[in-house]
Write an enzyme that holds these catalytic residues in place. Structure first.
Site, PDB file in Angstrom:
ATOM      1  N   ASP A 171      36.790  39.231  34.473  1.00 16.98           N
ATOM      2  CA  ASP A 171      36.628  40.404  34.129  1.00 16.98           C
ATOM      3  C   ASP A 171      37.772  41.003  33.785  1.00 16.98           C
ATOM      4  OD1 ASP A 171      38.811  40.502  36.068  1.00 16.98           O
ATOM      5  OD2 ASP A 171      37.033  41.191  38.487  1.00 16.98           O
ATOM      6  N   ASN A 179      40.034  53.512  33.147  1.00 20.47           N
ATOM      7  CA  ASN A 179      38.796  54.853  33.301  1.00 20.47           C
ATOM      8  C   ASN A 179      40.366  56.480  33.658  1.00 20.47           C
ATOM      9  OD1 ASN A 179      36.897  53.313  32.161  1.00 20.47           O
ATOM     10  ND2 ASN A 179      36.573  52.657  34.280  1.00 20.47           N
ATOM     11  N   ASP A 188      33.757  52.476  28.614  1.00 19.58           N
ATOM     12  CA  ASP A 188      32.418  52.678  27.715  1.00 19.58           C
ATOM     13  C   ASP A 188      33.490  51.727  26.602  1.00 19.58           C
ATOM     14  OD1 ASP A 188      31.144  52.640  30.254  1.00 19.58           O
ATOM     15  OD2 ASP A 188      30.299  54.748  29.014  1.00 19.58           O
ATOM     16  N   GLU A 214      33.004  45.435  35.251  1.00 16.83           N
ATOM     17  CA  GLU A 214      33.314  44.964  34.010  1.00 16.83           C
ATOM     18  C   GLU A 214      33.696  43.415  34.408  1.00 16.83           C
ATOM     19  OE1 GLU A 214      37.084  45.620  37.754  1.00 16.83           O
ATOM     20  OE2 GLU A 214      35.059  46.805  36.462  1.00 16.83           O
TER      21      GLU A 214
END
Length: 293
Positions: A171, A179, A188, A214
């Protein structure tokens, strides 16, 4: 993995009407891979239960080398390779070989396929439906559903063939902060670019999936943990040296990875995935931006 190297979408279009052209294929109508599309793009395609075949069918009613599809010009011929349960086309037994025609129903043991000839419009739509069911829209990788189905198949194949099977679970480090700082649009964009970075690093035989958020998983058939660890380290290094340029924001993003090889103490496909997840946790708790195997 999912890109132009996979069997999911390989349109063979013309300049005039590319959206209506497609390569001949078999679509599986029964079994664990229900709906899967196999493109017949090579001169010869062997179907069976052996690890070395082109189309692997994990069902005991299918012989190890059950049948062969042979390209003869625009025609595809189905050939019995001495199978135990035979080949049936439209419920008629094939004694030796038989040409396939658009829409034919092919049964190998208990497994049923439908044949779509080159240029069949329905073939294109089936391809789109299959993509919708198996592809993560945000990244273009395979989705969690496809991963779990593939993991189950590869687990059974590895146990039957004594071939190695490894998983990379990774990840993105501190991705929530990205974010929160830049917004989900930028996040994104990083996820999409993440997919591109990994696809450029892994091999055509590897299966690359977004597991959620993620988190990503790479399934590596026929691969031991040493080789999988080397691939994971290349992925880690590619992230470390890469600068993401998303909507004018220059962002550095690292990744933590866990690598696991299927061992005799792992009774289920899920146990292999769980072990890789534990290795990922060790990478994160050990400081992130590292590989644990």
């Amino acid at each position: 993995m999912v890109d132009d190297k996979t069997t999911i979408a390989r349109p063979n279009g013309t300049a005039a009407h590319p959206q209506w052209q497609s390569t001949a294929c078999l679509v599986q109508y029964s079994g664990t891979n229900l709906g899967k599309r196999y493109v017949l793009e090579h001169p010869e395609t062997i179907i069976g239960r052996a690890p070395t075949v082109d189309i692997f069918v994990n069902d005991q009613s299918v012989s190890r080398s059950h049948a062969q599809c042979v390209q003869q010009g625009d025609e595809v011929v189905m050939v019995d390779l001495g199978s135990s349960n035979g080949i049936y086309i439209n419920d008629q037994e094939v004694r030796d070989r038989q040409s396939l025609h658009d829409g034919d129903i092919v049964r190998l043991g208990n497994i049923v396929f439908k044949y779509f000839a080159h240029g069949n419009v329905e073939n294109v739509f089936l391809d789109k439906i299959y993509r919708m069911a198996t592809i993560d829209e945000g990244t273009g990788t395979f989705n969690k559903k496809y991963l779990l189905e593939s993991l189950d198949n590869e687990f059974k194949l590895a146990r039957a063939s004594a071939l190695p099977l490894s998983v990379i679970y990774f990840d993105l480090d501190f991705f929530k902060k990205v974010n929160d700082t830049y917004g989900h649009g930028v996040g994104d964009g990083i996820l999409r670019e993440t997919a591109a970075i990994v696809k450029s690093t892994i091999r055509a035989t590897d299966i690359f999936c977004r597991f959620g958020g993620e988190e990503f998983v790479i399934l590596l058939p026929g691969t031991d943990d040493k080789t999988a660890g080397e691939i994971a380290e290349r992925i880690r290094g590619n992230f470390e040296s890469h600068t993401f340029d998303i909507q004018g924001n220059l962002i550095r993003q690292t990744a933590s990875l866990g690598v696991s090889q299927l061992g005799p103490e792992m009774p289920t496909p899920e146990s292999l995935l769980e072990d890789a997840d534990k290795k990922l946790y060790q990478s994160k708790s050990g400081g992130r931006n590292r590989v644990t195997n």
